[in-house]
Design a protein around this motif. Structure first.
Motif, PDB file in Angstrom:
ATOM      1  N   GLU A 158      24.940 119.249  77.307  1.00 17.67           N
ATOM      2  CA  GLU A 158      25.415 120.617  77.459  1.00 17.67           C
ATOM      3  C   GLU A 158      24.324 121.622  77.062  1.00 17.67           C
ATOM      4  N   VAL A 159      23.680 121.338  75.920  1.00 19.24           N
ATOM      5  CA  VAL A 159      22.622 122.233  75.448  1.00 19.24           C
ATOM      6  C   VAL A 159      21.481 122.269  76.459  1.00 19.24           C
ATOM      7  N   ARG A 160      21.116 121.079  76.985  1.00 17.93           N
ATOM      8  CA  ARG A 160      20.051 121.039  77.988  1.00 17.93           C
ATOM      9  C   ARG A 160      20.433 121.876  79.190  1.00 17.93           C
ATOM     10  N   GLY A 161      21.685 121.787  79.616  1.00 22.07           N
ATOM     11  CA  GLY A 161      22.159 122.565  80.755  1.00 22.07           C
ATOM     12  C   GLY A 161      21.995 124.056  80.503  1.00 22.07           C
ATOM     13  N   ILE A 181      18.331 125.030  80.698  1.00 20.31           N
ATOM     14  CA  ILE A 181      17.848 125.069  82.077  1.00 20.31           C
ATOM     15  C   ILE A 181      18.310 126.359  82.739  1.00 20.31           C
ATOM     16  N   ARG A 182      19.561 126.729  82.506  1.00 22.66           N
ATOM     17  CA  ARG A 182      20.076 127.959  83.114  1.00 22.66           C
ATOM     18  C   ARG A 182      19.271 129.170  82.638  1.00 22.66           C
ATOM     19  N   ILE A 183      18.984 129.214  81.310  1.00 21.51           N
ATOM     20  CA  ILE A 183      18.216 130.339  80.781  1.00 21.51           C
ATOM     21  C   ILE A 183      16.828 130.380  81.418  1.00 21.51           C
ATOM     22  N   GLY A 184      16.189 129.205  81.494  1.00 18.10           N
ATOM     23  CA  GLY A 184      14.838 129.125  82.053  1.00 18.10           C
ATOM     24  C   GLY A 184      14.804 129.594  83.499  1.00 18.10           C
ATOM     25  N   VAL A 185      15.742 129.091  84.289  1.00 16.07           N
ATOM     26  CA  VAL A 185      15.769 129.444  85.712  1.00 16.07           C
ATOM     27  C   VAL A 185      16.067 130.933  85.863  1.00 16.07           C
ATOM     28  N   ALA A 186      17.045 131.421  85.106  1.00 15.58           N
ATOM     29  CA  ALA A 186      17.401 132.834  85.192  1.00 15.58           C
ATOM     30  C   ALA A 186      16.200 133.693  84.811  1.00 15.58           C
ATOM     31  N   GLY A 187      15.459 133.267  83.788  1.00 10.29           N
ATOM     32  CA  GLY A 187      14.287 134.018  83.339  1.00 10.29           C
ATOM     33  C   GLY A 187      13.223 134.065  84.425  1.00 10.29           C
ATOM     34  N   THR A 213      13.090 119.649  80.247  1.00 12.26           N
ATOM     35  CA  THR A 213      14.336 119.791  79.505  1.00 12.26           C
ATOM     36  C   THR A 213      15.189 118.536  79.637  1.00 12.26           C
ATOM     37  N   ARG A 214      15.253 118.003  80.867  1.00 15.38           N
ATOM     38  CA  ARG A 214      16.063 116.795  81.076  1.00 15.38           C
ATOM     39  C   ARG A 214      15.481 115.607  80.342  1.00 15.38           C
ATOM     40  N   GLN A 215      14.142 115.632  80.099  1.00 12.83           N
ATOM     41  CA  GLN A 215      13.503 114.552  79.336  1.00 12.83           C
ATOM     42  C   GLN A 215      13.786 114.662  77.850  1.00 12.83           C
ATOM     43  N   GLY A 216      14.386 115.750  77.434  1.00 13.44           N
ATOM     44  CA  GLY A 216      14.687 115.919  76.008  1.00 13.44           C
ATOM     45  C   GLY A 216      13.590 116.600  75.220  1.00 13.44           C
ATOM     46  N   GLN A 217      12.639 117.239  75.917  1.00 14.02           N
ATOM     47  CA  GLN A 217      11.539 117.886  75.202  1.00 14.02           C
ATOM     48  C   GLN A 217      11.997 119.047  74.332  1.00 14.02           C
ATOM     49  N   PHE A 218      13.145 119.629  74.663  1.00  9.34           N
ATOM     50  CA  PHE A 218      13.591 120.801  73.915  1.00  9.34           C
ATOM     51  C   PHE A 218      14.824 120.504  73.060  1.00  9.34           C
ATOM     52  N   ASP A 219      15.077 119.213  72.843  1.00 12.53           N
ATOM     53  CA  ASP A 219      16.273 118.850  72.070  1.00 12.53           C
ATOM     54  C   ASP A 219      16.165 119.300  70.622  1.00 12.53           C
ATOM     55  N   ASP A 220      14.965 119.157  70.063  1.00 13.60           N
ATOM     56  CA  ASP A 220      14.767 119.508  68.663  1.00 13.60           C
ATOM     57  C   ASP A 220      13.767 120.656  68.611  1.00 13.60           C
ATOM     58  N   MET A 221      14.268 121.837  68.316  1.00 17.47           N
ATOM     59  CA  MET A 221      13.364 122.979  68.317  1.00 17.47           C
ATOM     60  C   MET A 221      13.011 123.446  66.908  1.00 17.47           C
ATOM     61  N   TRP A 281      23.461 130.232  90.774  1.00 13.45           N
ATOM     62  CA  TRP A 281      23.121 129.093  89.918  1.00 13.45           C
ATOM     63  C   TRP A 281      23.347 129.421  88.437  1.00 13.45           C
ATOM     64  N   PRO A 282      22.424 130.137  87.758  1.00 12.89           N
ATOM     65  CA  PRO A 282      22.698 130.380  86.323  1.00 12.89           C
ATOM     66  C   PRO A 282      23.882 131.329  86.103  1.00 12.89           C
ATOM     67  N   GLY A 283      24.104 132.261  87.054  1.00  8.77           N
ATOM     68  CA  GLY A 283      25.136 133.275  86.852  1.00  8.77           C
ATOM     69  C   GLY A 283      26.544 132.775  87.138  1.00  8.77           C
ATOM     70  N   ARG A 284      26.629 131.531  87.595  1.00  9.27           N
ATOM     71  CA  ARG A 284      27.934 130.958  87.936  1.00  9.27           C
ATOM     72  C   ARG A 284      28.900 131.001  86.757  1.00  9.27           C
ATOM     73  N   VAL A 285      28.332 130.828  85.506  1.00  7.99           N
ATOM     74  CA  VAL A 285      29.196 130.776  84.313  1.00  7.99           C
ATOM     75  C   VAL A 285      30.020 132.056  84.168  1.00  7.99           C
ATOM     76  N   PHE A 286      29.430 133.203  84.572  1.00  4.67           N
ATOM     77  CA  PHE A 286      30.162 134.473  84.430  1.00  4.67           C
ATOM     78  C   PHE A 286      31.282 134.556  85.461  1.00  4.67           C
ATOM     79  N   MET A 287      30.973 134.068  86.679  1.00  2.00           N
ATOM     80  CA  MET A 287      32.001 134.061  87.720  1.00  2.00           C
ATOM     81  C   MET A 287      33.186 133.218  87.273  1.00  2.00           C
ATOM     82  N   ARG A 288      32.855 132.067  86.688  1.00  2.00           N
ATOM     83  CA  ARG A 288      33.921 131.173  86.241  1.00  2.00           C
ATOM     84  C   ARG A 288      34.750 131.841  85.136  1.00  2.00           C
TER      85      ARG A 288
END
Lengths: 65, 830
Positions: free
Chosen positions: B178-181, B184-190, A26-34, B233-240
Motif C-alpha cells: 500500500e505504501v509503495r502504491g 508511486i502515485r506521488i512520484g507520477v503525479a509530481g 519503488t516496487r523493488q522496495g528501495q523506498f521501504d525504509d526511509m 491515474w494518481p488522481g483516481r483516489v479523489f474521484m473514488r
C-alpha cells in the motif's frame, strides 16, 4: 520552431523513462525504509580509528595439515 | 571503630558511562574511573569495548542523544535453534546462507544503527545485519555452519538489544504494498505536474509575447494529455473518495477537489478543442501532486502506530517449556492445554495463567500490577502470564492460555480502545465541510446570475470561482502543520502517533500518572546509604549467593565495591574479606561470619529480635528513609548496627518541577498506581500533589474505570501517562495515552505518544508544543479561509479570469506551507 514537434515528444519520452525507473525502484522496495539510510551514512568513514575489530570466536584457521 | 558518614539526602550528579542516566547515590564508587547505574549497563559497556566498537559512544555523543537503560536478559535463546522455530522464522537462501528478521528492543538512535550493522565484524559467521530503524527490525544473514542462531541472538542481547522473532505476517506485506502504491502515485503525479508546468510557462510566454495558434494548440493538447493521465491515474483516489461521499451524502473534502479537478480538466479540454479561452491543466496536475503528498505525510503517523502493534505481538513469549514425564520440550504457546505442566526458569516470563505446583519463589508482577517489589509465591498460588520469575526453577500447571489469560484480556482491552472512533471531529474537516457546501451553492448561484449576461461569461466566472476557492490550502493546513510539529517533536525525542493527539492536548485537562516507572525509575535500587564504605563490601559478600530481590539490588550497588576493596587494600587491615559462614534466615535477613566477626543484615524487626544496638544517628537515618517510603536494610557487626541502606524506587529528578509547571498551566494532576497506598501517599507528598487525587493499589482493570469516570467532561481531556502493560488498557482508553521511556515497549502499542527521553520534562514540552501547534493550525485555517473568501468575492464580481485564479490559487497553499514549517512549535522546555 517546427523542431518542437520532434523535441517535445522526445523530452516526454525521456521523462517517461525516469518515471518508469522510479516505479520500478519503488516496487523493488528501495523506498521501504526511509529512516535508516540517513543514519547509516554517519558511521561509515570512521573505520580507521577503530582498528581491527576482534572476533568473538576466532575463525583463523590453525595449522591443520 | 569506624567513622559514620552522614546520611546523604541529595546525591551529587554522576552519570552512567553507558546510558548517561544519573547513577543512584548508593552506587557511586568514588575511586572508580567508570560509573555505571546498573549491572546491565556495565556488561554492555564491556561487551562493546571488548569488541573494539567504542566508537559507538563517540557517534552517539555527536548525535546529542543519551542511551537508554539496558535490559539484559542474559538468556541463552536455545529455542531459536529448534527446528520448529526455524520452520516459522528462518529462510534458507540459494547460496546456503540463512536469513531471519528480528525485532530488537532498545534501538533508539543513529549509533544503534552503526553498532548493529557492525555486528558481522564481531561475530563470526554472521554475514550481514541490516537495521530498519523505523520498525526496529534487523535482518540477519548468516552461515549456518559457522554460527548458530541462538549464539547470534545471545550476541545481540549482550550488546543490549534483546531480539525477538518478528511476527509481522501477511498484514505487514499488504501494508508495505500500500505504501509503495502511494509513493508511486506521488512520484507520477509530481512528474506530470512538473512537465505540465514547463509547458504552461511556454504558454504564459506566448500570452505576453504572442505565439502561433498552431504551437499554442500543440502545447495545449500535450498538456491536456498529461493532465488527463494525472487525473485518471494518481488522481483516481479523489474521484473514488468523492463518489463515496456522494453515496453516503456527506460533504467530504474529496468532493470539491474532484469537482475542481474535473471542471479544470473538462473546461480546459473544451477551450483546447475550440481553440479559445484559457486552460488550467498545470493547476490540475499540481493540485493532485500537492494533495497526495499532504496525505502521505498525514498517514505516516498512522503507519507508525501499526508498527508499534506489530512489535507488541512479537514481544509476547512465543514458547513454553512443557514437561512431558521426565523430558522437557520447547513448544509454541499456542499448543498449550489446560493441565499441562510447565517449567519456568529464572528470568523466564510465564507463558500462561496457572497454579504453582512445585518450588516457591518471587515473581516480578510489575508488568501486570505495576507493583515495584517482587512478590513471594508458594505452591498453590496463582501465577499469571506475563509475570517474570525471579528465583529458581518452578513448575506450574496451566489453567488458562492465550486470549483467556489476564494478560490476553488486557491486550483485548487495548485493541478495542485503540480502534475506538475519535470523539473529536477534526477542526479542519468541520470547517471545510461547511466551506464546501457554501462554495457549491455560490457557484450555482453565480452561474445563473451571469447567465443573464452571457453563457460564456457565466462559465468562465464560475470556473474562476471554483478554482480560486479550491480548498487546497484548507485541506493542507491541518496535516501540514501537524506533520511539521510531529516531525519537530520526533527530533526532540517525542514520538506522536496521530495528529488528533496534538489537538486534544492543546487545552488543559486531567493528567493521571502511573507511579512505577513513570514518576519513579521503576526498579528497586539502593537509593541512599548511610555508613562506612567498608560495610558495602561486607554487605555484598553476605548477599552474594542470595536470590532475594533486595539482595540483587544490594549486589548491583555494592558488588563493585567488594572487588575494589579487595583489590586496593589487599593485605592491609579490613582487606581480603573472608566469609567463614553464611546463612539465609528465611523472610528476615542474612547471618554470616566474616573475618571472625558476626555480621547480620536485615530489617529493623530482625535487628530487634537479634538484639543489635542501633545508634541514635542511624536511627534518625532509618526514620528518614521510612518517611521517604524507602525500605531500610540494616547491617550490624558484633552487636552494633553500623550501616543502613535505603532501598526503594527512586523518584525521577525532573518529576516535581515538571508537574508543578503543568499544574501552573491549569492541569489537574493525579496518580493511579498499583503500588501500596502508603508509598503512593509518600510520593504524592514529595511531589506536592493533593492526596485525594492520588490512589494506590489500583488494579489494571480499575485504572480503566478511573479513566472512564474522569471522562465525563468532553472539554477536559483525560491524559494517562504510564509505562507498563498494566497501564496499557488505561493508556488506550484515555483521551491521550503517553508511554514514557524505560517502560515496557509493549505499552507503545497502546499509547498515542511515546517519550523517548527519560523523565517527565518531555511531557511538559509535548503539552506546550501541542497548544502552540493548534494555534498555528487555526492561523492557517483563518488565512486560507480569508484568502478563499476574497477570491470568491472577486470571482463573483467578475474581476477574476480563470487564468489569474489558477495563478493565485497555489499562492495560498504556499503561504500555508511556509507558516507550518516556520512555526517553532516544539522546543525544549525552559
Amino acid at each position: 520552431m517546427n523542431l518542437i514537434y520532434l523535441i517535445l515528444p522526445i523530452a516526454l519520452l525521456i521523462a517517461a523513462g525516469f518515471v518508469f525507473a522510479f516505479v520500478w525502484a519503488t516496487r523493488q522496495g528501495q523506498f521501504d525504509d526511509m529512516d535508516t539510510p540517513s543514519m547509516r551514512i554517519l558511521g561509515e568513514d570512521d573505520e580507521i580509528d577503530v582498528g581491527p575489530a576482534k572476533k568473538v570466536e576466532s575463525n583463523s584457521p590453525g595449522t591443520t595439515d | 571503630m569506624s567513622k559514620l558518614s552522614r546520611p546523604q539526602i541529595k546525591s551529587i550528579e554522576v552519570s552512567c558511562d553507558h546510558c548517561n542516566l544519573p547513577v543512584p547515590s548508593g552506587l557511586i564508587e568514588p575511586e572508580a574511573e567508570l560509573q555505571f547505574c546498573c549491572a546491565g549497563c556495565k556488561a554492555v559497556w564491556q561487551a562493546i569495548h571488548g569488541s573494539g566498537l567504542g566508537n559507538y559512544y563517540r557517534l552517539r555523543a555527536s548525535q546529542g542523544v543519551d542511551g537508554t537503560k539496558v535490559r539484559l536478559t542474559g538468556r541463552g535463546y536455545v529455542e531459536f535453534d529448534d527446528p520448529s522455530f526455524e520452520e516459522l522464522h528462518v529462510e534458507e537462501l540459494d547460496d546456503g546462507t540463512k536469513r531471519t528478521v528480528f525485532l530488537l528492543e532498545g534501538v533508539h538512535c543513529a549509533a544503534c544503527v552503526w553498532l548493529i550493522e557492525k555486528f558481522p565484524s564481531i561475530h563470526a559467521g554472521v554475514l550481514e545485519a541490516r537495521l530498519d530503524f523505523g520498525r526496529r527490525t534487523a535482518e540477519v544473514r548468516w552461515q549456518p555452519e559457522q554460527a548458530k542462531l541462538s549464539a547470534i541472538a545471545h550476541g545481540l542481547d549482550r550488546l543490549g538489544y534483546p531480539p525477538h522473532p518478528f511476527r509481522g505476517g501477511e498484514d505487514e506485506k499488504q501494508r508495505r504494498l500500500e505504501v509503495r502504491g502511494q509513493l508511486i502515485r506521488i512520484g507520477v503525479a509530481g512528474a506530470l505536474a512538473m512537465n505540465c508546468m514547463l509547458l504552461a510557462f511556454a504558454l504564459y510566454g506566448g500570452w505576453f509575447h504572442g505565439m502561433d495558434a498552431k504551437f499554442r494548440d500543440f502545447f495545449r493538447w500535450i498538456s491536456f494529455g498529461l493532465a488527463l493521465l494525472s487525473v485518471v491515474w494518481p488522481g483516481r483516489v479523489f474521484m473514488r473518495g468523492a463518489a463515496a461521499a456522494l453515496r453516503t451524502r456527506t460533504a467530504h473534502m474529496d468532493l470539491p477537489i474532484a469537482i475542481g479537478l474535473l471542471a479544470g480538466l473538462l473546461g480546459g479540454a473544451w477551450n483546447t478543442y475550440t481553440g479559445q479561452g484559457e486552460v488550467y491543466f498545470e493547476s490540475v496536475t499540481t493540485l493532485v501532486f500537492l494533495l497526495l503528498a499532504g496525505r502521505f505525510l498525514q498517514q505516516r503517523q498512522q503507519r507508525r502506530a501499526y508498527d508499534a502493534l506489530a512489535m507488541l505481538y512479537s514481544l509476547t513469549p512465543g514458547n513454553a517449556r512443557l514437561m512431558d514425564g521426565d523430558q522437557i520440550r520447547e513448544v509454541p504457546v499456542t499448543s498449550l492445554q489446560c493441565g499441562n505442566l510447565l517449567e519456568i526458569r529464572s528470568g523466564d516470563s510465564v507463558p500462561a495463567d496457572g497454579v504453582l505446583r512445585t518450588g516457591k519463589g518471587s515473581f516480578d508482577l510489575s508488568l501486570l500490577t505495576g507493583e515495584s517489589k517482587p512478590v513471594r509465591l508458594k505452591v498453590g498460588d496463582r501465577v499469571h502470564a506475563g509475570t517474570v520469575s525471579c528465583s529458581d526453577r518452578v513448575v506450574m500447571e496451566v489453567e488458562r492460555t492465550g486470549a483467556e489469560t489476564r494478560l490476553g484480556r488486557l491486550m483485548q482491552l487495548v485493541e478495542r480502545h485503540s480502534n475506538r472512533a475519535a470523539p473529536i471531529v477534526h477542526l479542519a474537516d468541520q470547517w471545510s465541510g461547511w466551506f464546501v457546501m457554501t462554495v457549491l451553492v455560490l457557484a450555482v448561484a453565480n452561474y445563473f446570475f451571469w447567465l443573464q449576461t452571457s453563457s460564456a461569461l457565466a462559465l468562465e466566472y464560475t470556473m474562476a470561482l471554483l478554482i480560486v476557492a479550491c480548498p487546497c490550502a484548507l485541506g493542507l493546513a491541518t496535516p501540514l502543520a501537524v506533520a511539521a510539529a510531529v516531525g519537530r517533536a520526533a527530533q526532540n525525542g517525542i514520538l506522536v502517533k496521530g495528529g488528533d493527539v496534538v489537538e486534544r492536548l492543546s487545552h488543559p485537562g486531567i493528567l493521571l500518572l502511573d507511579k512505577t516507572g513513570t514518576l519513579t525509575r521503576g526498579e528497586i535500587s539502593v537509593v541512599d546509604f548511610a555508613g562506612p564504605k567498608r560495610a558495602k563490601s561486607r554487605i555484598a559478600a553476605l548477599e552474594s549467593h542470595s536470590s532475594h530481590p533486595y539482595a540483587k539490588a544490594l549486589m548491583d550497588a555494592f558488588g563493585a565495591a567488594e572487588r575494589n576493596i579487595t583489590d586496593s587494600t589487599a593485605g592491609s587491615d579490613g582487606g581480603d574479606s573472608h566469609v567463614d559462614t553464611r546463612e539465609e534466615i528465611q523472610g528476615s535477613g542474612m547471618r554470616g561470619v566474616i573475618d571472625g566477626q558476626l555480621c547480620l543484615l536485615g530489617s529493623m524487626r530482625f535487628m530487634n529480635e537479634q538484639q543489635q544496638h542501633l545508634p541514635a544517628e542511624l536511627k534518625h537515618a532509618v526514620e528518614q528513609f521510612l518517611d521517604r517510603a524507602l525500605t531500610p536494610i540494616l547491617y550490624a557487626e558484633d552487636g552494633l548496627v553500623i550501616a543502613v541502606a535505603g532501598l526503594g524506587d527512586a523518584l525521577r529528578e525532573d518529576a516535581k518541577e515538571s508537574l508543578q509547571q503543568l499544574k501552573a498551566s491549569g492541569w489537574e494532576i493525579g496518580i493511579l498506581s498499583g503500588d501500596h497506598p502508603r508509598i503512593v501517599a509518600a510520593i504524592a507528598k514529595e511531589l506536592g500533589l493533593q492526596a485525594s487525587q492520588c490512589h494506590g493499589a489500583v488494579a489494571p482493570e480499575e485504572k480503566l474505570q478511573w479513566i472512564h469516570k474522569h471522562q465525563s467532561d468532553p472539554n477536559r481531556p483525560v491524559v494517562m501517562v504510564g509505562d507498563g502493560v498494566n497501564d496499557a488498557a488505561a493508556l488506550a482508553a484515555a483521551g491521550v495515552g503517553v508511554a514514557v521511556q524505560g517502560g515496557a515497549e509493549a505499552s507503545l502499542a497502546a499509547a498515542d505518544v511515546f517519550l523517548a527521553r527519560p523523565g517527565l520534562k518531555p511531557l511538559v514540552e509535548l503539552i506546550q508544543g501541542s497548544s502552540r501547534t493548534v494555534t498555528v493550525i487555526k492561523g492557517n485555517l483563518l488565512l486560507s479561509l480569508g484568502y478563499n473568501t476574497l477570491g470568491v468575492i472577486l470571482a463573483m464580481g467578475g474581476m477574476l479570469s480563470p487564468a489569474l485564479a489558477a495563478i493565485l490559487m497555489p499562492v495560498s497553499s504556499l503561504t500555508v506551507i511556509s507558516t507550518s514549517y516556520r512555526a517553532r512549535t516544539f522546543r525544549a522546555a525552559e
